[in-house]
Design a protein around this motif. Structure first.
Motif, PDB file in Angstrom:
ATOM      1  N   LYS A   5       1.000  -1.203   0.009  1.00  0.00           N
ATOM      2  CA  LYS A   5       0.001   0.049   0.084  1.00  0.00           C
ATOM      3  C   LYS A   5       1.057   1.315   0.286  1.00  0.00           C
ATOM      4  O   LYS A   5       1.839   0.977   0.751  1.00  0.00           O
ATOM      5  N   SER A   6       0.771   2.335  -0.859  1.00  0.00           N
ATOM      6  CA  SER A   6       1.556   3.557  -1.171  1.00  0.00           C
ATOM      7  C   SER A   6       1.161   4.209   0.160  1.00  0.00           C
ATOM      8  O   SER A   6      -0.086   4.096   0.757  1.00  0.00           O
ATOM      9  N   VAL A   7       1.653   4.936   1.016  1.00  0.00           N
ATOM     10  CA  VAL A   7       1.637   6.318   2.104  1.00  0.00           C
ATOM     11  C   VAL A   7       1.620   7.735   1.153  1.00  0.00           C
ATOM     12  O   VAL A   7       2.914   7.728   0.286  1.00  0.00           O
ATOM     13  N   ASP A   8       1.396   8.472   1.634  1.00  0.00           N
ATOM     14  CA  ASP A   8       0.861   9.126   1.140  1.00  0.00           C
ATOM     15  C   ASP A   8       2.571  10.253   2.361  1.00  0.00           C
ATOM     16  O   ASP A   8       2.882  10.137   3.337  1.00  0.00           O
ATOM     17  N   GLU A  11       2.500  11.807   5.155  1.00  0.00           N
ATOM     18  CA  GLU A  11       1.843  11.041   6.604  1.00  0.00           C
ATOM     19  C   GLU A  11       3.267   9.990   7.298  1.00  0.00           C
ATOM     20  O   GLU A  11       2.335   9.861   8.544  1.00  0.00           O
ATOM     21  N   VAL A  12       3.887  10.474   6.939  1.00  0.00           N
ATOM     22  CA  VAL A  12       5.084   8.896   7.745  1.00  0.00           C
ATOM     23  C   VAL A  12       6.216  10.571   8.424  1.00  0.00           C
ATOM     24  O   VAL A  12       5.872  11.664   8.447  1.00  0.00           O
TER      25      VAL A  12
END
Length: 98
Positions: A5-8, A11-12
């Motif tokens: 899944k990709s995470v923006d 958001e990290v």
């Protein structure tokens, strides 16, 4: 099966080391030190093994003082190698677990 899944990137969140590492050295209790000394005095052939943790914390001076005070020989492994010179009379060289 797991799906990626990709995470923006926004958001990290990365924790800064000062948020989770102690600012000062963590010391043990006097009672535990006394117990350790009593065990060393009872030992017939004590040997200290300085491992990675000693290397990570750059504990060379403390290790040298310990072996000179107690006259307990030490062997080093991995990152602890060289914290105290291999020429020191209480250093018995490199310890290899394998």
């Amino acid at each position: 099966m797991y799906r990626s899944k990709s995470v923006d990137e926004n958001e990290v969140v990365f924790a800064r080391p000062e948020e989770y590492r102690p600012k000062e050295s963590v010391l043990t209790s006097d009672e535990l030190v006394r117990q350790a000394i009593a065990l060393l005095r009872q030992a017939e052939r004590p040997l200290a093994i300085a491992g990675c943790a000693a290397g990570y914390t750059l504990s060379g001076e403390a290790l040298r003082r310990f072996i000179e005070t107690t006259r307990v020989p030490v062997v080093t492994e991995e990152q602890a190698r060289g914290l105290v010179s291999d020429d020191h009379p209480y250093v018995f060289g490199f310890f290899e677990r394998g």
